[in-house]
Design a protein around this motif. Structure first.
Motif, PDB file in Angstrom:
ATOM      1  N   UNK A  43     -10.113   0.429   1.717  1.00 27.35           N
ATOM      2  CA  UNK A  43      -9.178   1.485   2.239  1.00 27.35           C
ATOM      3  C   UNK A  43      -9.089   2.263   1.133  1.00 27.35           C
ATOM      4  N   UNK A  44      -9.217   1.779  -0.261  1.00 24.71           N
ATOM      5  CA  UNK A  44      -8.782   2.305  -1.555  1.00 24.71           C
ATOM      6  C   UNK A  44     -10.176   3.311  -1.925  1.00 24.71           C
ATOM      7  N   UNK A  45     -11.114   2.924  -1.382  1.00 23.39           N
ATOM      8  CA  UNK A  45     -12.570   3.340  -1.687  1.00 23.39           C
ATOM      9  C   UNK A  45     -12.939   4.533  -0.787  1.00 23.39           C
ATOM     10  N   UNK A  46     -13.955   5.201  -1.145  1.00 20.68           N
ATOM     11  CA  UNK A  46     -14.527   6.528  -0.125  1.00 20.68           C
ATOM     12  C   UNK A  46     -15.304   5.854   1.009  1.00 20.68           C
ATOM     13  N   UNK A 103       0.765  -1.316  -0.131  1.00 18.82           N
ATOM     14  CA  UNK A 103       0.056   0.050   0.067  1.00 18.82           C
ATOM     15  C   UNK A 103       1.051   1.409  -0.077  1.00 18.82           C
ATOM     16  N   UNK A 104       0.679   2.074  -0.862  1.00 15.93           N
ATOM     17  CA  UNK A 104       1.361   3.410  -0.800  1.00 15.93           C
ATOM     18  C   UNK A 104       0.546   4.461  -0.008  1.00 15.93           C
ATOM     19  N   UNK A 105       1.258   4.908   1.162  1.00 13.82           N
ATOM     20  CA  UNK A 105       0.500   5.521   2.234  1.00 13.82           C
ATOM     21  C   UNK A 105       0.771   7.286   1.779  1.00 13.82           C
ATOM     22  N   UNK A 147      -3.310   3.945  -1.707  1.00 15.93           N
ATOM     23  CA  UNK A 147      -3.318   3.338  -2.999  1.00 15.93           C
ATOM     24  C   UNK A 147      -2.618   1.964  -2.946  1.00 15.93           C
ATOM     25  N   UNK A 148      -3.407   1.033  -3.440  1.00 20.40           N
ATOM     26  CA  UNK A 148      -3.021  -0.189  -3.548  1.00 20.40           C
ATOM     27  C   UNK A 148      -1.995  -0.439  -4.732  1.00 20.40           C
ATOM     28  N   UNK A 149      -0.681  -1.057  -4.372  1.00 22.61           N
ATOM     29  CA  UNK A 149       0.308  -0.946  -5.479  1.00 22.61           C
ATOM     30  C   UNK A 149       0.126  -2.473  -6.155  1.00 22.61           C
ATOM     31  N   UNK A 150       0.565  -2.452  -7.453  1.00 18.73           N
ATOM     32  CA  UNK A 150       0.395  -3.846  -8.185  1.00 18.73           C
ATOM     33  C   UNK A 150       1.640  -4.626  -7.619  1.00 18.73           C
TER      34      UNK A 150
END
Length: 221
Positions: free
Chosen positions: A122-125, A79-81, A186-189
């Motif tokens: 975590x990636x959605x509102x 995850x990108x914080x 942001x989830x990282x690939x």
């Protein structure tokens, strides 16, 4: 944080996003042959599983929990914080005193793990702070003043979220999924296996359902 070697190509991004925001970053390297140079800094406490107690999966992010005093943030290696991540999670702790806070959470309405309902991804509102049954430990914080987390209480190496929820439930500590905007985290690939897909396999999901029943991890209402 617990980290797996097939994510080495993204781990530096994750570490760089967190390091300016924390006092110390503890990293448990599961089955890594070498420690990457970018982890060799005084602000990072890094260990290799073969020098400790072996590959312990996502349970590794709690390897130091018995020694930590104060606010403990647990994070993931994919995850990108954002730059204001720690400020935001601390604000959430102030709004929700004496709770565990997270940015990812699900509710169990039955004893079946596969039927859990994710109410805050975590990636959605998520527009409001919400009470959840199980919190995502990759975007979580708690204060040891209010809750005691015991490493030995994590009974397997692949369901840290559930075993953490069990410990919080036993101590009557709510888990709150905090409000946040879409794409703020942001989830990282990645390539290779991940915990969620592995836990959907029949052998693991059957065990998890058994633990849910034994520990009554769902609410009837």
């Amino acid at each position: 944080m617990a980290a797996v070697p097939w994510r080495e190509d993204i781990l530096q991004q994750v570490v760089d996003s967190l390091l300016p925001q924390v006092d110390q970053l503890n990293i448990y390297l599961n089955d890594w042959e070498n420690i990457p140079d970018f982890l060799r800094t005084s602000k990072i406490n890094v260990v290799q599983s073969q020098n400790e107690i072996g590959d312990i999966g996502d349970r590794g992010k709690f390897y130091w929990c018995n020694q930590i005093r104060g606010i403990h943030l647990t994070v993931d290696d994919d995850i990108l914080y954002p730059p204001d991540y720690v400020d935001a999670i601390l604000d959430g702790m102030i709004r929700n005193e004496k709770t565990v806070v997270t940015f990812h959470g699900s509710n169990l309405k039955s004893a079946t793990f596969s039927e859990k309902h994710t109410v805050s991804h975590f990636a959605r509102e998520n527009p409001n702070d919400l009470s959840v049954t199980i919190g995502g430990t990759g975007v979580m914080a708690y204060n040891t003043k209010y809750i005691t987390i015991n490493f030995e209480s994590f009974k397997c190496d692949y369901w840290a979220d559930g075993w953490f929820a069990h410990q919080a439930r036993k101590q009557n500590i709510p888990i709150i999924a905090l409000e946040h905007q879409k794409d703020w985290l942001k989830p990282l690939p990645t390539s290779g296996p991940d915990i969620w897909d592995l836990n959907k396999q029949e052998d693991r999901s059957t065990l998890i359902d058994k633990w849910i029943v034994e520990n009554k991890l769902w609410d009837d209402d």
